[in-house]
Design an enzyme around this catalytic site. Structure first.
Site, PDB file in Angstrom:
ATOM      1  N   HIS A  82       0.850  -1.200   0.000  1.00  0.00           N
ATOM      2  CA  HIS A  82       0.000   0.000   0.000  1.00  0.00           C
ATOM      3  C   HIS A  82       0.876   1.236   0.000  1.00  0.00           C
ATOM      4  O   HIS A  82       1.909   1.272   0.667  1.00  0.00           O
ATOM      5  CB  HIS A  82      -0.891   0.000   1.252  1.00  0.00           C
ATOM      6  CG  HIS A  82      -2.051   0.923   1.135  1.00  0.00           C
ATOM      7  ND1 HIS A  82      -3.240   0.552   0.549  1.00  0.00           N
ATOM      8  CD2 HIS A  82      -2.206   2.210   1.512  1.00  0.00           C
ATOM      9  CE1 HIS A  82      -4.077   1.563   0.581  1.00  0.00           C
ATOM     10  NE2 HIS A  82      -3.471   2.590   1.153  1.00  0.00           N
ATOM     11  N   SER A 138      -6.716   3.878   9.216  1.00  0.00           N
ATOM     12  CA  SER A 138      -7.470   3.737   7.970  1.00  0.00           C
ATOM     13  C   SER A 138      -6.769   2.737   7.041  1.00  0.00           C
ATOM     14  O   SER A 138      -7.391   1.802   6.520  1.00  0.00           O
ATOM     15  CB  SER A 138      -7.580   5.124   7.306  1.00  0.00           C
ATOM     16  OG  SER A 138      -7.953   5.031   5.971  1.00  0.00           O
ATOM     17  N   ASP A 178     -14.300   2.582   7.907  1.00  0.00           N
ATOM     18  CA  ASP A 178     -13.332   3.445   7.208  1.00  0.00           C
ATOM     19  C   ASP A 178     -14.005   4.167   6.047  1.00  0.00           C
ATOM     20  O   ASP A 178     -13.746   5.343   5.796  1.00  0.00           O
ATOM     21  CB  ASP A 178     -12.145   2.634   6.691  1.00  0.00           C
ATOM     22  CG  ASP A 178     -11.169   3.539   5.942  1.00  0.00           C
ATOM     23  OD1 ASP A 178     -10.576   4.421   6.584  1.00  0.00           O
ATOM     24  OD2 ASP A 178     -11.025   3.398   4.720  1.00  0.00           O
ATOM     25  N   ARG A 238     -13.728  12.610   6.727  1.00  0.00           N
ATOM     26  CA  ARG A 238     -12.416  13.275   6.893  1.00  0.00           C
ATOM     27  C   ARG A 238     -12.086  14.113   5.674  1.00  0.00           C
ATOM     28  O   ARG A 238     -11.517  15.199   5.787  1.00  0.00           O
ATOM     29  CB  ARG A 238     -11.322  12.210   7.089  1.00  0.00           C
ATOM     30  CG  ARG A 238     -11.331  11.598   8.479  1.00  0.00           C
ATOM     31  CD  ARG A 238     -10.391  10.401   8.543  1.00  0.00           C
ATOM     32  NE  ARG A 238      -9.037  10.725   8.216  1.00  0.00           N
ATOM     33  CZ  ARG A 238      -8.167   9.875   7.641  1.00  0.00           C
ATOM     34  NH1 ARG A 238      -8.532   8.640   7.355  1.00  0.00           N
ATOM     35  NH2 ARG A 238      -6.944  10.241   7.379  1.00  0.00           N
ATOM     36  N   LYS A 244      -7.734  -1.693   6.551  1.00  0.00           N
ATOM     37  CA  LYS A 244      -8.059  -2.290   5.247  1.00  0.00           C
ATOM     38  C   LYS A 244      -7.060  -3.377   4.881  1.00  0.00           C
ATOM     39  O   LYS A 244      -7.417  -4.400   4.302  1.00  0.00           O
ATOM     40  CB  LYS A 244      -8.070  -1.202   4.166  1.00  0.00           C
ATOM     41  CG  LYS A 244      -9.339  -0.341   4.250  1.00  0.00           C
ATOM     42  CD  LYS A 244      -9.325   0.787   3.261  1.00  0.00           C
ATOM     43  CE  LYS A 244      -8.289   1.818   3.610  1.00  0.00           C
ATOM     44  NZ  LYS A 244      -8.484   3.160   3.137  1.00  0.00           N
TER      45      LYS A 244
HETATM   46  N1  URA Z   1      -5.009   6.135   2.378  1.00  0.00           N
HETATM   47  C1  URA Z   1      -6.014   5.605   3.131  1.00  0.00           C
HETATM   48  O1  URA Z   1      -6.543   4.551   2.829  1.00  0.00           O
HETATM   49  N2  URA Z   1      -6.405   6.275   4.230  1.00  0.00           N
HETATM   50  C2  URA Z   1      -5.847   7.431   4.614  1.00  0.00           C
HETATM   51  O2  URA Z   1      -6.238   7.968   5.630  1.00  0.00           O
HETATM   52  C3  URA Z   1      -4.824   7.970   3.812  1.00  0.00           C
HETATM   53  C4  URA Z   1      -4.412   7.304   2.697  1.00  0.00           C
END
Ligand code: URA
Length: 424
Positions: free
Chosen positions: A82, A183, A161, A168, A187
């Site tokens: 990620h 966040s 999320d 957000r 995931k």
């Molecule tokens: N990527 C995400 O999935 N969440 C965040 O808060 C920032 C970047």
């Protein structure tokens, strides 16, 4: 429990208990507390932070708001990656097939563009026919059959999320270490992979611009990975200029293919091979040096390119049908000099104005528009040289902003390192 007292507690810089965090997350998902109340809590967290224990409780509560994908029936170690988000960041498209063609399964959920940063799902959807909304069954079946999948988050995966992130985005609460860490890691953990490699961007175009804060974010996510028994490695990498040459969905997919064909831009190629090597090293439990040899071989032999084609075809995409805008023109330099900096955020904002991403949630993306830069930091330009090519349709960018985003100096200055440090 009472949400007002939880907000006040965080406002007064006190630590929240696990029960309070679980209550706030669940009550928000169920619609029992309002957007206004959740925004107040998020802002209090943004300003006063959370310690590692609170961040862990928040991540856990978010994961438990939905399903966790079970990949345990698939043999071998599954690895995920990620990026915290950047400009021109098409690394997933290159890294995932390299890793998979070395025999390590990649099970990945990706996101859409956020603010000025692009998202892998938007990029993939610029390929005609590509299907990103897979069911959990389809997701698992694909990993079993071809060893690689990249899909969008389903409604059942970390619904907390999905709801909190949308809030957000419109309440100025995106830039916060505990909120970003929870966040992303919620995931990653819910997507079921065994090991995780994170690309934490730092610099002017990153979500977190400050280096020390980027290190804190990386350390927090590695800590969370360990708490959930997922070995996690975080690379802190540069985002002071666009990654590679192109910004814009279809243009970036074409650049990813060009890279897999062996003709990639130097920094982009090096970063992809490094991230892939860490993933292979974790997936095969071999040294980084051995993994790097395997990554290089998969890349040079074009095995990774073939895997990319197989993956796109499996998800319904036609690699021959990736359309960039037909209209284009060049932007020329007004001066001579060395490029000392490129404001990638300005370039990304100009792409957004042309339709490459969403300014409002309901906006439709124009996949074909974007900017291809022809010069990088450290390059010399003479007056009249091409700095960038603009691909546009109905909306043109502000050319002055684009020219001004290339900053020149008389002397060649040291550029930025590509990888600052690796946190394990
Ligand atoms: N990527 C995400 O999935 N969440 C965040 O808060 C920032 C970047």
């Amino acid at each position: 429990m009472n949400i007002t007292s939880i907000i006040e507690k965080k406002k007064d810089k006190k630590n929240l208990s696990e029960d309070e965090i679980i209550y706030a997350v669940n009550a928000y998902v169920m619609g029992l507390i309002s957007d206004a109340q959740m925004s107040a809590l998020l802002m209090a967290i943004c300003i006063n932070g959370m310690n590692l224990e609170e961040t862990y409780f928040l991540t856990k509560a978010m994961i438990e708001s939905g399903n966790v994908i079970d990949l345990s029936n698939i043999p071998g170690i599954k690895v995920d990656k990620h990026s915290t988000g950047g400009v021109g960041d098409k690394t997933t498209l290159i890294v995932a097939p390299i890793v998979c063609s070395c025999g390590v399964s990649v099970a990945k959920l990706s996101g859409r563009g956020l603010g000025h940063t692009g998202g892998t799902i938007d990029k993939l959807e610029s390929i005609k026919g590509f299907k990103s909304d897979l069911s959990e069954e389809e997701f698992i079946k694909q990993v079993k059959e071809i060893g690689i999948v990249d899909a969008q988050q389903t409604k059942q995966i970390v619904p907390a999320d999905k709801k909190i992130y949308a809030l957000r985005d419109v309440t100025g609460t995106t830039r916060s270490v505990p909120l970003i860490a929870s966040s992303i890691m919620s995931k990653k953990i819910a997507a079921g992979a065994d090991k995780i490699v994170l690309d934490v961007k730092t610099g002017s175009g990153a979500l977190i611009t400050d280096f020390e804060e980027s290190v804190e974010l990386a350390k927090t996510m590695v800590f969370l990975g360990k708490k959930f028994n997922k070995e996690t490695i975080a690379l802190i990498t540069d985002m002071n200029e666009p990654l590679g040459n192109s910004i814009g969905n279809a243009l970036e997919v074409k650049e990813a293919i060009k890279t897999l064909e062996g003709n990639g831009e130097e920094r982009l190629t090096e970063l992809c091979l490094t991230i892939a090597s860490y993933m292979i090293s974790l997936g095969k439990q071999i040294s980084f040096e051995e993994a790097k040899k395997q990554a290089q071989e998969a890349y040079t032999s074009k095995k990774a390119l073939e895997k990319f084609k197989e993956f796109i075809k499996y998800q319904g995409g036609n690699i021959e049908d990736i359309k960039t805008s037909k209209n284009f023109y060049d932007i020329h330099s007004n001066y001579d000099g060395y490029i000392r900096d490129i404001d990638e955020t300005v370039l990304a904002m100009e792409c957004l104005k042309m339709g490459s991403g969403r300014i409002n949630k309901e906006d439709k993306i124009n996949y074909g528009v974007g900017i291809v830069i022809k010069k990088h930091i450290g390059n010399y330009v003479s007056k009249g040289d091409i700095l960038a090519t603009i691909y546009y349709d109905d909306k043109k960018p502000d050319n002055k902003n684009i020219i001004n985003s290339f900053m020149l100096s008389e002397k060649k200055e040291k550029g930025f390192p590509l990888i600052y440090t690796v946190i394990k």
